[in-house]
Design a protein around this motif. Structure first.
Motif, PDB file in Angstrom:
ATOM      1  N   HIS A  29       0.308  -0.795   0.120  1.00  0.00           N
ATOM      2  CA  HIS A  29      -0.411   0.023  -0.200  1.00  0.00           C
ATOM      3  C   HIS A  29       1.190   1.294  -0.024  1.00  0.00           C
ATOM      4  O   HIS A  29       1.165   2.027  -0.658  1.00  0.00           O
ATOM      5  CB  HIS A  29      -0.914  -0.339   1.272  1.00  0.00           C
ATOM      6  N   LEU A  30       1.765   1.744   1.022  1.00  0.00           N
ATOM      7  CA  LEU A  30       2.285   2.930   0.890  1.00  0.00           C
ATOM      8  C   LEU A  30       3.304   2.826  -0.079  1.00  0.00           C
ATOM      9  O   LEU A  30       3.413   4.443  -0.361  1.00  0.00           O
ATOM     10  CB  LEU A  30       2.879   2.596   2.878  1.00  0.00           C
ATOM     11  N   GLY A  31       3.905   1.787  -0.173  1.00  0.00           N
ATOM     12  CA  GLY A  31       5.154   1.898  -1.475  1.00  0.00           C
ATOM     13  C   GLY A  31       4.402   2.796  -2.567  1.00  0.00           C
ATOM     14  O   GLY A  31       4.740   3.303  -3.072  1.00  0.00           O
ATOM     15  N   HIS A  32       3.333   2.251  -3.162  1.00  0.00           N
ATOM     16  CA  HIS A  32       2.704   2.300  -4.207  1.00  0.00           C
ATOM     17  C   HIS A  32       1.847   4.051  -4.119  1.00  0.00           C
ATOM     18  O   HIS A  32       2.029   4.632  -5.222  1.00  0.00           O
ATOM     19  CB  HIS A  32       1.573   1.414  -4.455  1.00  0.00           C
ATOM     20  N   PHE A  33       1.936   3.698  -2.463  1.00  0.00           N
ATOM     21  CA  PHE A  33       0.924   5.399  -2.269  1.00  0.00           C
ATOM     22  C   PHE A  33       1.798   6.150  -3.202  1.00  0.00           C
ATOM     23  O   PHE A  33       1.039   7.157  -3.742  1.00  0.00           O
ATOM     24  CB  PHE A  33       0.173   5.132  -1.060  1.00  0.00           C
ATOM     25  N   LEU A  34       2.918   5.898  -2.603  1.00  0.00           N
ATOM     26  CA  LEU A  34       4.008   7.581  -2.596  1.00  0.00           C
ATOM     27  C   LEU A  34       4.341   7.827  -4.588  1.00  0.00           C
ATOM     28  O   LEU A  34       4.312   8.176  -4.928  1.00  0.00           O
ATOM     29  CB  LEU A  34       5.154   7.129  -1.789  1.00  0.00           C
ATOM     30  N   LEU A  35       4.134   5.968  -4.648  1.00  0.00           N
ATOM     31  CA  LEU A  35       4.806   6.377  -6.584  1.00  0.00           C
ATOM     32  C   LEU A  35       4.015   6.757  -7.300  1.00  0.00           C
ATOM     33  O   LEU A  35       4.072   7.367  -8.419  1.00  0.00           O
ATOM     34  CB  LEU A  35       5.112   4.504  -6.790  1.00  0.00           C
TER      35      LEU A  35
ATOM     36  N   CYS B 115      -5.057  -0.634  -1.536  1.00  0.00           N
ATOM     37  CA  CYS B 115      -5.118  -0.086  -2.449  1.00  0.00           C
ATOM     38  C   CYS B 115      -6.084   0.382  -3.255  1.00  0.00           C
ATOM     39  O   CYS B 115      -6.007   1.007  -4.129  1.00  0.00           O
ATOM     40  CB  CYS B 115      -4.302  -1.759  -2.864  1.00  0.00           C
ATOM     41  N   MET B 116      -7.683  -0.967  -3.237  1.00  0.00           N
ATOM     42  CA  MET B 116      -8.558  -0.174  -3.694  1.00  0.00           C
ATOM     43  C   MET B 116      -9.273   0.867  -3.371  1.00  0.00           C
ATOM     44  O   MET B 116      -9.894   1.164  -4.243  1.00  0.00           O
ATOM     45  CB  MET B 116      -9.483  -1.673  -3.685  1.00  0.00           C
ATOM     46  N   MET B 117      -9.067   1.109  -2.257  1.00  0.00           N
ATOM     47  CA  MET B 117      -9.438   2.375  -1.613  1.00  0.00           C
ATOM     48  C   MET B 117      -9.126   3.512  -2.383  1.00  0.00           C
ATOM     49  O   MET B 117      -9.096   3.698  -2.869  1.00  0.00           O
ATOM     50  CB  MET B 117      -9.954   2.339   0.256  1.00  0.00           C
TER      51      MET B 117
END
Ligand code: NDP
Length: 313
Positions: free
Chosen positions: A113-119, A195-197
């Motif tokens: 979640h967090l890694g992809h959120f930043l990316l 991720c979906m949210m």
């Protein structure tokens, strides 16, 4: 220059097969964003991706510094960006103790979640300016987000609770998003719900202003991928036939890769905010998400907390 898609975790399973399917169209260049360069290179060669149809750029999602470095390196490469696929994930169903990212977050939440959120946030501007004028940002979801299915109801079920663990940074004394005791399988499911949210929040916050299509998907149960590498041997033997004959949710890595590639490039699958699933009779359809995933006020709270944790606000 060909259209370019970044795919995280393209060194195996779904990501690798989607990379292959996109490259095979001849219209896409794939940037394989991977933590293990050699593994990615060998996998690309072994699966038959033509030289020049891909490049490999280092990304370790379990370090926010690495995510920032990746974005800098990508921008410096001068490549165009038309699609971003957040596919990488770690799953630790048998872990008794939590593990942590470089920044001290529980590993599944921090990576998935967090890694992809930043990316995704750092690449939004590039996507907005996509030369193909139909940019897409995709984060791979999971069936755990749709509780209207058998598999989505297998305990421990995802539940982000009041997000108090996440608000505390999912640290060692509070390693689950809901602040409860560590459970590896649940930590993975929770991360996928997040991720979906996030996809739904991105759609609501940015779709109109940027024209980017945001989508999630459940590609089917790809029972033979590396995702289950940490599971007990008996599970690994029984899981594929169980999915083939009992739940009938089984899908081959190749077919799952084609499905993800379609969400990247098929003009018909351009609905923003969608959660794509596939039925054997009707093909792709925009599936219903679980009550929790559809809870937009919780998703907004998740967004604010995540934003703070990765240093965006
Ligand atoms: P794999 O384990 O085969 O692939 C996961 C990929 O993520 C690997 O390339 C792995 O890299 C990469 N990865 C893990 N941690 C990191 C990290 N810290 N930084 C960068 N990359 C990392 O599993 P799948 O192909 O099955 O999973 C792909 C996606 O599909 C996931 O999002 C998963 O949740 C989803 N999914 C899978 C289902 C299934 O049935 N298999 C069902 C529903 C969704 P490395 O090769 O270096 O280990």
């Amino acid at each position: 220059q060909k259209q370019t898609a970044i795919i995280t975790g393209a060194s195996s399973g779904l990501g690798l097969n989607a990379a292959k399917a996109l490259a095979a169209t001849g219209e896409w260049h794939v940037v394989m964003a991977c933590r293990d360069f050699l593994k990615a290179e060998q996998a690309a060669k072994k699966i038959g991706m033509p030289a020049g149809s891909y490049s490999i750029l280092h990304l370790d999602l379990s370090s926010l510094e690495s995510v920032r470095q990746f974005v800098q390196n990508f921008k410096a490469s001068g490549r165009r960006l038309d699609a971003l696929v957040c596919n990488a994930a770690i799953y630790m169903p048998t872990a008794k103790e939590p593990r942590f990212t470089a920044d001290g977050f529980e590993l599944s939440v921090g990576t998935n979640h967090l890694g992809h959120f930043l990316l995704t946030n750092l690449l939004l501007e590039d996507l907005k300016n996509a030369p193909n004028k139909q940019p897409r940002c995709i984060i791979v979801g999971s069936i755990t987000g749709n509780t209207n299915t058998l598999a989505g109801n297998v305990p421990p079920k995802a539940n982000l609770g009041d997000l108090s663990g996440l608000a505390a940074g999912v640290p060692s004394n509070n390693p689950m998003m809901d602040g409860q005791e560590f459970n590896g399988a649940k930590a993975y499911k929770d991360s996928k719900v997040a991720c979906m949210m996030t996809v739904r929040q991105m759609h609501q916050r940015f779709h109109d202003a940027t024209g980017i299509t945001f989508a999630s998907l459940y590609p089917g149960c790809i029972a033979e991928t590396g995702l289950f590498r940490e599971h007990v041997p008996l599970f690994k033997t029984l899981f594929p036939p169980f999915q083939k004959y009992i739940t009938k949710g089984y899908v081959s890595e190749e077919e799952a890769g084609r499905r993800l590639a379609a969400v990247v490039s098929d003009p018909k699958l351009n609905k923003s905010g969608a959660y794509w699933s596939w039925s054997s009779t009707t093909g792709s359809f925009d599936n219903q998400v679980s009550e929790e995933v559809a809870d937009d006020s919780k998703a907004s709270k998740l967004w604010e907390i995540s934003s703070k944790l990765v240093g965006l606000s």
